[in-house]
Design a protein around this motif. Structure first.
Motif, mmCIF file in Angstrom:
data_model
loop_
_atom_site.group_PDB
_atom_site.id
_atom_site.type_symbol
_atom_site.label_atom_id
_atom_site.label_comp_id
_atom_site.label_asym_id
_atom_site.label_seq_id
_atom_site.Cartn_x
_atom_site.Cartn_y
_atom_site.Cartn_z
ATOM 1 N N ARG A 19 4.324 18.304 3.313
ATOM 2 C CA ARG A 19 4.080 16.900 2.963
ATOM 3 C C ARG A 19 5.358 16.323 2.367
ATOM 4 N NH1 ARG A 19 -2.002 15.694 1.119
ATOM 5 N NH2 ARG A 19 -2.956 16.592 2.966
ATOM 6 N N TYR A 20 5.997 15.452 3.122
ATOM 7 C CA TYR A 20 7.271 14.868 2.723
ATOM 8 C C TYR A 20 7.149 13.355 2.668
ATOM 9 C CZ TYR A 20 11.292 12.135 4.504
ATOM 10 O OH TYR A 20 12.211 11.147 4.747
ATOM 11 N N PHE A 21 7.844 12.759 1.722
ATOM 12 C CA PHE A 21 8.044 11.302 1.823
ATOM 13 C C PHE A 21 9.414 10.980 1.262
ATOM 14 C CE2 PHE A 21 7.908 9.058 -2.291
ATOM 15 C CZ PHE A 21 7.558 10.069 -3.153
ATOM 16 N N GLN A 22 9.869 9.749 1.565
ATOM 17 C CA GLN A 22 11.136 9.279 1.041
ATOM 18 C C GLN A 22 11.131 7.758 1.082
ATOM 19 O OE1 GLN A 22 15.947 9.952 1.777
ATOM 20 N NE2 GLN A 22 14.542 10.549 3.390
ATOM 21 N N ARG A 28 -6.019 5.146 2.672
ATOM 22 C CA ARG A 28 -6.179 5.302 1.218
ATOM 23 C C ARG A 28 -4.921 4.834 0.478
ATOM 24 N NH1 ARG A 28 -6.716 10.051 -0.911
ATOM 25 N NH2 ARG A 28 -6.190 11.350 0.881
ATOM 26 N N LEU A 29 -3.750 5.166 1.064
ATOM 27 C CA LEU A 29 -2.498 4.696 0.466
ATOM 28 C C LEU A 29 -2.472 3.170 0.385
ATOM 29 C CD1 LEU A 29 0.500 4.972 -0.454
ATOM 30 C CD2 LEU A 29 1.119 5.047 1.965
ATOM 31 N N THR A 68 7.128 0.265 -5.031
ATOM 32 C CA THR A 68 7.668 1.593 -4.718
ATOM 33 C C THR A 68 7.198 2.623 -5.741
ATOM 34 O OG1 THR A 68 9.728 0.983 -5.849
ATOM 35 C CG2 THR A 68 9.702 0.784 -3.461
ATOM 36 N N THR A 69 7.047 2.187 -6.990
ATOM 37 C CA THR A 69 6.536 3.104 -8.007
ATOM 38 C C THR A 69 5.115 3.547 -7.663
ATOM 39 O OG1 THR A 69 7.863 1.987 -9.656
ATOM 40 C CG2 THR A 69 6.085 3.377 -10.480
ATOM 41 N N SER A 70 4.341 2.579 -7.212
ATOM 42 C CA SER A 70 2.963 2.847 -6.848
ATOM 43 C C SER A 70 2.886 3.793 -5.641
ATOM 44 C CB SER A 70 2.307 1.490 -6.545
ATOM 45 O OG SER A 70 0.969 1.642 -6.228
ATOM 46 N N MET A 71 3.791 3.607 -4.696
ATOM 47 C CA MET A 71 3.871 4.530 -3.550
ATOM 48 C C MET A 71 4.151 5.947 -4.038
ATOM 49 S SD MET A 71 6.292 2.249 -1.043
ATOM 50 C CE MET A 71 5.602 0.913 -0.042
ATOM 51 N N ARG A 72 5.116 6.060 -4.909
ATOM 52 C CA ARG A 72 5.507 7.396 -5.385
ATOM 53 C C ARG A 72 4.363 8.056 -6.146
ATOM 54 N NH1 ARG A 72 11.057 4.986 -5.941
ATOM 55 N NH2 ARG A 72 12.354 6.313 -4.624
ATOM 56 N N ARG A 73 3.686 7.278 -6.987
ATOM 57 C CA ARG A 73 2.583 7.854 -7.769
ATOM 58 C C ARG A 73 1.490 8.395 -6.862
ATOM 59 N NH1 ARG A 73 2.749 3.892 -11.869
ATOM 60 N NH2 ARG A 73 1.420 2.597 -10.570
ATOM 61 N N PHE A 74 1.111 7.571 -5.871
ATOM 62 C CA PHE A 74 0.030 7.984 -4.972
ATOM 63 C C PHE A 74 0.422 9.244 -4.204
ATOM 64 C CE2 PHE A 74 -1.983 8.150 -0.835
ATOM 65 C CZ PHE A 74 -3.320 7.922 -1.117
ATOM 66 N N LEU A 75 1.603 9.227 -3.630
ATOM 67 C CA LEU A 75 2.001 10.339 -2.765
ATOM 68 C C LEU A 75 2.231 11.607 -3.581
ATOM 69 C CD1 LEU A 75 4.213 8.278 -0.344
ATOM 70 C CD2 LEU A 75 2.070 9.442 0.225
ATOM 71 N N ASP A 76 2.766 11.454 -4.772
ATOM 72 C CA ASP A 76 2.928 12.621 -5.652
ATOM 73 C C ASP A 76 1.572 13.264 -5.933
ATOM 74 O OD1 ASP A 76 4.350 14.332 -7.591
ATOM 75 O OD2 ASP A 76 3.128 13.227 -9.040
ATOM 76 N N ALA A 77 0.600 12.407 -6.229
ATOM 77 C CA ALA A 77 -0.736 12.932 -6.533
ATOM 78 C C ALA A 77 -1.362 13.611 -5.320
ATOM 79 C CB ALA A 77 -1.641 11.797 -7.032
ATOM 80 N N GLU A 78 -0.915 13.242 -4.118
ATOM 81 C CA GLU A 78 -1.436 13.859 -2.898
ATOM 82 C C GLU A 78 -0.632 15.082 -2.477
ATOM 83 O OE1 GLU A 78 -4.103 12.931 -0.952
ATOM 84 O OE2 GLU A 78 -4.699 11.294 -2.275
ATOM 85 N N GLY A 79 0.282 15.516 -3.315
ATOM 86 C CA GLY A 79 1.042 16.724 -3.019
ATOM 87 C C GLY A 79 2.291 16.512 -2.187
#
Length: 599
Positions: free
Chosen positions: A224-227, A266-267, A161-172
């Motif tokens: 661009r949203y994620f949760q 890419r994710l 989950t940390t890795s998900m957050r890092r990637f998506l944060d970097a993608e805006g």
RNA sequence: GGGGGUGUAGCUCAGUUGGUUAGAGCGCUGGCCUGUCACGCCAGAGGCCGCGGGUUCGAGUCCCGUCACUCCCGCCA
């Protein structure tokens, strides 16, 4: 455990992690704290394996060095929490333990303190008797979670989950929370309900997913949203299903399917890469119809063959009633060649039971023998039919063929289910291979014969491809995509409808009247009137993802506090009755007395 | 809702055709033991055989019901 575990800031309990008692600590005084992992008491010399989150280190209690602490060492039992001071020494070569990262070193205790005693644990935290029934594990989950495999699984899930957050944060992307207490939308799964105290007779529902909220966030312009979202569905459980589970929920604006697919490739490459799994992007794509035809599943495992062959045309007009009759009534006959195998009669009968469990009326097994078949039904088929079947299924001498006849969708499901079961049973699935496939080109709707209506295959907010003809729902295709990993549905999504008119047409096709739609989803339809951008998204099952990465069969093994197959929690006793006052506060009375067993 | 499997000591399990006092390994308790790391040796404690009913002279074992756990089907837009 973690090699790059952060340095510890010294405090009253410790200045060194157990797992860090290595060469650079030799001859130094250290203070460590942890749990008594194992005790080896030689009377005049006591060894304790002390465990913290980073690992295990051997403590030596020697009466010459430990002084008064030696007596205390004698009293220590499994899982006592202790803090000790001592000197780190290199072990004599013949006493090194090569199985332990700290095995070349040990702490010679000079002082010790018991921080907490422990009752004898109901099952072993460590060691060779590691197999414990799941009920016992769940009843004492806090102890089960101390065990190495669970520590690793929970850590892996965190890294995921940390890795998900890092990637998506970097993608805006912005992580935005949506309500847990929300409104029941009686499509789909059964809702969990929460009675409202302030609005007697009304209920919140727990979200089955944040679907409508994330669409409204797109209307709000977040783009661009994620949760990492908790979702709730009141349906029966499975090894891969819990009543509350976690999704990685993603939504984007001004995108088409292609944008979402490429971003998610890419994710995935990022996530799997961080877990040490290399995958090639782009992932192959397969149409829904092709997946059903070839694999009998909308989540095909493409790591192995045994694909399904349609035999309907070969057998049209056959004398054999069980096939001919089905074909005449619009059904299909299909088969799988499972290759050359020796099976006993009992095993073959077992396959028929498998097929029946999957909903088949029967199953035909046959071995190729010469130009014909060795099979109970061989005598009902003509020589031309038999050789046609052998050719179609590419059968060689001795190959086992399994053939079923039913309505097309059903025969696909039966053979698809059989295909996975047999591949698992005979160990025909290549280990270490990873097949990620997009399933695309989904139908919008499927006909629900029981209710005599069309149901959304994905959900009613999915955008159709091209022109939509409400009069012909059967032929509509959806802008939807599922990602399948080794036969497991990791996630799925779609481009959503952003026009209130089109949304209303889809509701109509689903047999939802405009009044009903306004009542249930009016807030969404209204939101769509205020400049809703084209948008779409996807959601992944985090529990399943973590279970696959951890190599465990059940998502319960990657959830800290899961529920049993009947939805209970042996640890807390949930669900449990509540007292009358609580019931009265929310205006609830039971229709029938509580089930006696459930307390 | 339906089907399969399981339920015996704290844990993992064995228990013959229905037959006398229900066993094993691990764990636990006590004793001995200064180089173990699955420590060793000696002794010991520990059982509502899931629960209820039935058949039988006699039930862990057979029958009926029930509960729990688990896997699958239905269900999970």
């Amino acid at each position: 455990m973690d090699a790059d575990f952060p340095e510890l800031s010294p405090n009253v309990y410790r200045d060194t992690w157990c797992g860090q008692v290595l060469g650079d600590r030799v001859d130094k005084a250290v203070r460590v704290s942890g749990w008594v992992h194992r005790r080896r008491d030689h009377g005049g010399l006591i060894f304790i394996d002390l465990r913290d989150r980073t690992g295990v280190v051997q403590l030596v209690f020697n009466p010459d060095e430990a002084g008064g602490s030696f007596e205390l060492g004698h009293r220590l039992r499994s899982e006592f929490v202790v803090s000790v001071v001592g000197r780190v020494l290199t072990r004599e070569p013949e006493t090194v333990n090569p199985d332990l990262p700290t095995g070349q070193f040990e702490i010679h205790v000079t002082g010790a303190e018991v921080l907490a005693e422990s009752d004898t644990p109901p099952f072993a935290i460590e060691g060779f008797n590691a197999e414990v029934g799941e009920e016992a594990r769940l009843r004492h989950r806090y102890l089960d979670l101390r065990r190495e495999p669970m520590q690793r699984a929970i850590e892996l899930r965190h890294r995921l989950t940390t890795s998900m957050r890092r990637f998506l944060d970097a993608e805006g992307f912005l992580e935005i929370e949506t309500p847990i207490l929300t409104r029941s939308t009686p499509e789909g799964a059964r809702d969990f309900l929460v009675p409202s105290r302030q609005h007697r007779g009304s209920f919140y529902a727990l979200p089955q997913s944040p679907q409508l909220f994330k669409q409204m966030l797109m209307v709000s312009g977040f783009e661009r949203y994620f949760q990492v979202a908790r979702c709730f569905r009141d349906e029966d459980l499975r090894a891969d299903r819990q009543p509350d589970f976690t999704q990685l929920d993603i939504e984007m604006s001004f995108v088409d399917s292609e944008d979402i697919i490429t971003l998610n490739e890419r994710l995935m490459a990022h996530l799997l890469g961080e877990m040490g799994i290399d995958v090639q992007i782009p992932f192959p794509r397969m149409g829904y119809d092709e997946a059903i035809q070839r694999f009998g599943s909308d989540k095909p495992d493409t790591r192995y063959g045994f694909e399904i062959t349609d035999l309907t045309e070969i057998l049209r007009g056959t004398e054999f009633k069980a096939f001919g009759g089905v074909i005449e009534s619009g059904g299909a006959v299909r088969g799988i060649n499972f290759g050359r195998r020796e099976l006993s009669r009992a095993q073959l009968d077992g396959l028929i039971d498998d097929a029946k469990e999957l909903g088949a009326k029967g199953l035909v097994w046959a071995f190729r023998e010469g130009d014909g078949w060795r099979a109970p039904i061989a005598k009902f088929l003509s020589a031309e039919e038999l050789s046609g079947l052998n050719t179609a299924m590419d059968a060689e001498e001795g190959d086992l063929m399994l053939v079923a006849a039913d309505q097309p969708a059903k025969v696909a499901a039966i053979l698809g289910g059989l295909r996975t079961r047999l591949a698992e049973r005979w160990g025909l699935i290549p280990e270490g291979e990873n097949q990620l496939t997009w399933i695309v080109d989904w139908p919008m709707f499927e006909f629900n014969a029981d209710e005599d209506r069309w149901d959304a295959l994905h959900h009613p907010f999915t955008a159709p491809s091209g022109e939509f003809d409400p009069a012909d729902p059967g032929s509509a295709r959806a802008q939807a995509y599922d990602l399948v990993w080794n036969g497991v549905e990791l996630g799925g999504g779609s481009i959503r409808i952003n026009s209130p008119e089109l949304q209303s047409q889809v509701f109509t096709a689903l047999g939802i009247s405009l009044e009903e739609a306004a009542d249930r989803f009016g807030f969404l339809l209204e939101a769509l009137r205020y400049g809703a951008p084209p948008h779409g998204g996807i959601a992944f099952g985090v529990d399943r993802f973590a279970a696959l990465l951890a190599g465990v069969d059940s998502i319960r093994d990657v959830i800290a506090f899961p529920k049993t197959a009947s939805g209970g929690d042996p640890l807390t006793g949930a669900p449990a009755p509540v007292d009358d006052v609580q019931m009265r506060d929310v205006g609830i009375a039971l229709r029938k007395p509580a089930k006696p067993g459930s307390a």
